[in-house]
Motif scaffolding. Structure first.
Motif, PDB file in Angstrom:
ATOM      1  N   SER A  59       0.832  -1.211   0.000  1.00 16.83           N
ATOM      2  CA  SER A  59       0.000   0.000   0.000  1.00 16.83           C
ATOM      3  C   SER A  59       0.861   1.252   0.000  1.00 16.83           C
ATOM      4  O   SER A  59       0.602   2.200  -0.754  1.00 16.83           O
ATOM      5  CB  SER A  59      -0.922   0.031   1.223  1.00 16.83           C
ATOM      6  N   GLU A  72      -6.189  -1.629  -3.515  1.00 20.08           N
ATOM      7  CA  GLU A  72      -6.977  -2.710  -2.899  1.00 20.08           C
ATOM      8  C   GLU A  72      -6.854  -4.020  -3.675  1.00 20.08           C
ATOM      9  O   GLU A  72      -6.720  -5.087  -3.077  1.00 20.08           O
ATOM     10  CB  GLU A  72      -8.446  -2.296  -2.750  1.00 20.08           C
ATOM     11  N   ARG A  75      -3.295  -5.420  -3.117  1.00 17.97           N
ATOM     12  CA  ARG A  75      -3.196  -5.945  -1.742  1.00 17.97           C
ATOM     13  C   ARG A  75      -3.798  -7.346  -1.668  1.00 17.97           C
ATOM     14  O   ARG A  75      -3.219  -8.249  -1.067  1.00 17.97           O
ATOM     15  CB  ARG A  75      -3.908  -5.019  -0.755  1.00 17.97           C
TER      16      ARG A  75
END
Length: 168
Positions: A59, A72, A75
């Protein structure tokens, strides 16, 4: 150990089965995390923290590289790849994330090296199964991002890449 130098990356890519499309590619930026593995009696100990560490560090780097629009998704992909490597791999674990570009395109390249010769496979997990969906998720997310996913080095390295927009 965290490093942001990729001197050998292009040379590795030239000979790998996950080689980049033809052309000259520059490494814009990169980071690598290298982890040891918990001792056999400590399974589930510190290893369970590694996917979270990679998610948090990814991130930070993605934000620094101005790629907040894919944070997102990346991740999730990294978490699943690291979890799979911890579950099925052997020895040290290496996670790479880098930006590569040429005059026509830019890509975010991810790879996890786990030392195992077992080929990762996408499972058909039943509705009640507690695991078995990780690589399915990776493939689905990368496909949604118009990227590519694969395995090379006889199962030791799982990789994916997705096109990104970077500013000069």
């Amino acid at each position: 150990m965290i490093t942001d130098h990729y001197a050998a990356f292009q040379a590795e890519q030239r000979g790998a089965s996950n080689a980049l499309p033809d052309g000259v590619w520059d490494i814009v930026a990169g980071v690598e995390w290298i982890f040891g593995r918990a001792a056999p009696g400590e399974r589930g100990g510190l290893d369970v923290l590694k996917p979270g560490l990679v998610r948090e560090e990814a991130s930070k780097w993605l934000t620094r590289w101005e790629l907040a629009d894919v944070v997102e998704e990346i991740r999730l992909v990294l978490s699943e790849l690291v979890t799979n490597a911890l579950r099925y791999g052997v020895g040290a674990l290496s996670v790479r994330m880098c930006l590569i570009s040429n005059t026509d395109a830019a890509w975010l390249h991810l790879e996890v090296w786990d030392g195992s010769t077992r080929m990762p496979r996408i499972r058909d997990a039943g509705p009640g199964a507690e695991c078995g969906r990780g690589l399915w998720l990776v493939r689905a997310v990368i496909k949604e991002l118009h990227g590519a996913y694969g395995v090379s080095d006889g199962g030791r390295r799982t990789w994916c890449r997705t096109p990104v927009q970077i500013t000069a």
